[in-house]
Design a protein around this motif. Structure first.
Motif, mmCIF file in Angstrom:
data_model
loop_
_atom_site.group_PDB
_atom_site.id
_atom_site.type_symbol
_atom_site.label_atom_id
_atom_site.label_comp_id
_atom_site.label_asym_id
_atom_site.label_seq_id
_atom_site.Cartn_x
_atom_site.Cartn_y
_atom_site.Cartn_z
ATOM 1 N N ARG A 1 26.731 0.553 -15.938
ATOM 2 C CA ARG A 1 25.743 1.200 -16.817
ATOM 3 C C ARG A 1 25.792 2.717 -16.667
ATOM 4 N N TYR B 1 25.309 -6.032 -23.867
ATOM 5 C CA TYR B 1 24.031 -5.328 -23.773
ATOM 6 C C TYR B 1 23.844 -4.809 -22.339
ATOM 7 N N LEU C 1 18.902 3.380 -21.103
ATOM 8 C CA LEU C 1 19.622 2.729 -22.199
ATOM 9 C C LEU C 1 18.660 1.839 -22.986
ATOM 10 N N ASN C 2 18.837 1.798 -24.296
ATOM 11 C CA ASN C 2 18.011 0.931 -25.137
ATOM 12 C C ASN C 2 18.490 -0.509 -24.966
ATOM 13 N N ARG D 1 28.151 8.163 -22.962
ATOM 14 C CA ARG D 1 27.198 8.520 -24.012
ATOM 15 C C ARG D 1 26.925 10.027 -24.005
ATOM 16 N N ASP E 1 26.893 0.656 -29.767
ATOM 17 C CA ASP E 1 25.879 1.339 -30.572
ATOM 18 C C ASP E 1 25.147 2.423 -29.788
ATOM 19 N N SER E 2 24.941 2.200 -28.494
ATOM 20 C CA SER E 2 24.268 3.199 -27.665
ATOM 21 C C SER E 2 25.061 4.496 -27.610
ATOM 22 N N LEU F 1 20.186 -2.287 -28.016
ATOM 23 C CA LEU F 1 21.435 -1.807 -28.608
ATOM 24 C C LEU F 1 22.620 -2.258 -27.764
ATOM 25 N N ASN G 1 26.394 5.619 -19.447
ATOM 26 C CA ASN G 1 25.555 6.802 -19.644
ATOM 27 C C ASN G 1 26.381 8.083 -19.648
#
Length: 272
Positions: free
Chosen positions: A166, A157, A111-112, A173, A119-120, A115, A170
Motif C-alpha cells: 500500500r 482494492y 487510500l479510498n 500515486r 483508479d486511485s 477505488l 501511495n
C-alpha cells in the motif's frame, strides 16, 4: 517511457525550491490557552536534496508538513515555491499541489477503500486535466516502477494489499502528477525493517530517476541519517538546528540535538 517533464526553474538553478518564512500555527483552547504547534519556523529546501526533519513526538513535524501542503491554514507565515508566493495569483494552490505531493504515514487510511489501485493512482492526473487513457498509461508505468505488476495489482482494492504494498501505491500515486517535490511524513515508520529498507531504496532510485526533491519527516534517526542530505531538528514548534546530515550527527551544536542523538540505541555491546 519517460513520464517526467521537468518544469523550468522560475527562480533560477541557485534559488531554493521552497522557502518558508515565519510559518506559524497556533491552536486556541477552550480555557483561553493556546497550543503553539508551529511557532515561527524559517528554513529552505534546496533543489534536488533530501531534507530530513526529526524531533520527538509533538514537536510540530507533521503539522509543518500539513502547513507546507496547505492542508490546514497557517496562523501566519509565507511559502515561496521556486520564486513564487504560494496561494497568490502567481502560484494558485492547484498548480502548487500539482508540483508538490505528500505520502502519509497511514498507508491504508490515505487510500479510498472503494477505488481500485488503478483508479486511485489515475484519479489525481484526471483531476488536473490529463485524459483517462494517458492517466492509465502513467499508472501502469509507475506501478511497474514501484514493483507492483499492473496485471496482478491494478484491479485490487487497498484491503487486499500488505502495508508495504500500500505504501508503494501511495508513492506511485504521489508521482502520478509528475511533481518536483514529495513530502514524506513518517512514510516508512509503520513498516517492518525488511520492507522499510526496500521502500527506502525505492525512494532513492525514484529521486534519481525523476529529479525529485524530498522533505523526509521521521522519528527514526538512523533512517534520516541514511537518506538525508541535510537534517532539520525541531523542538517545541521551532527549529533547534539545521545542517548537513553527516556533520550534524557527528558534531551536534544544540544541546537538544545532543540529547536527541544520545537516545539512539547503540549496536555496540560494549556501550549499551
Amino acid at each position: 517511457m519517460r513520464l517526467h517533464t521537468t518544469l523550468p526553474d522560475v527562480g533560477g538553478p541557485a534559488q531554493p525550491l521552497l522557502t518558508i518564512r515565519g510559518l506559524t500555527k497556533h491552536f486556541p483552547l477552550k480555557n483561553g490557552a493556546t497550543v503553539r504547534a508551529v511557532d515561527g519556523v524559517d528554513f529552505e529546501v534546496l533543489k534536488g536534496e533530501t531534507l530530513g526533519v526529526v524531533g520527538e513526538s509533538g514537536c510540530g513535524k507533521s503539522t509543518t508538513a500539513r502547513l507546507l501542503m496547505h492542508l490546514m491554514d497557517p496562523t501566519a507565515g509565507e511559502l515561496i515555491f521556486d520564486g513564487r508566493s504560494v496561494g497568490s495569483r502567481d502560484l494558485p494552490l492547484k498548480e502548487f499541489r500539482r508540483q508538490v505531493q505528500m505520502v502519509f504515514q497511514d498507508s491504508y487510511a490515505s487510500l479510498n477503500p472503494r477505488l481500485t489501485i488503478e483508479d486511485s493512482i489515475a484519479f489525481g492526473p484526471q483531476v488536473h486535466g490529463v485524459s483517462r487513457k494517458e492517466a492509465i498509461a502513467r499508472t501502469h508505468h509507475l506501478m511497474d516502477r514501484v514493483g507492483l505488476a499492473p496485471s496482478r495489482f491494478a484491479e485490487r482494492y487497498p484491503h487486499e494489499l500488505s502495508g508495504g504494498q500500500r505504501q508503494r501505491i501511495n508513492i506511485a500515486r504521489a508521482l502520478a502528477l509528475q511533481p518536483r517535490m514529495v513530502i514524506l511524513d513518517e512514510a516508512v515508520s509503520a513498516l517492518d525493517k525488511s520492507v522499510e529498507a526496500q521502500v527506502l531504496n525505492l525512494l532513492s532510485d525514484l529521486k534519481r530517476e525523476f529529479g525529485l526533491t524530498y522533505v523526509f519527516i521521521s522519528h527514526d534517526l538512523g533512517v534520516v541519517h541514511y537518506i538525508s542530505d541535510r537534517v532539520m531538528v525541531m523542538y517545541l514548534g521551532q527549529v533547534a538546528e539545521i545542517g548537513p546530515s553527516d556533520s550534524l550527527f557527528a558534531q551536534p551544536a544544540h544541546p537538544y540535538t545532543k540529547a536527541l542523538l544520545s537516545s539512539v540505541p547503540s549496536m555496540d555491546p560494549a556501550h549499551r
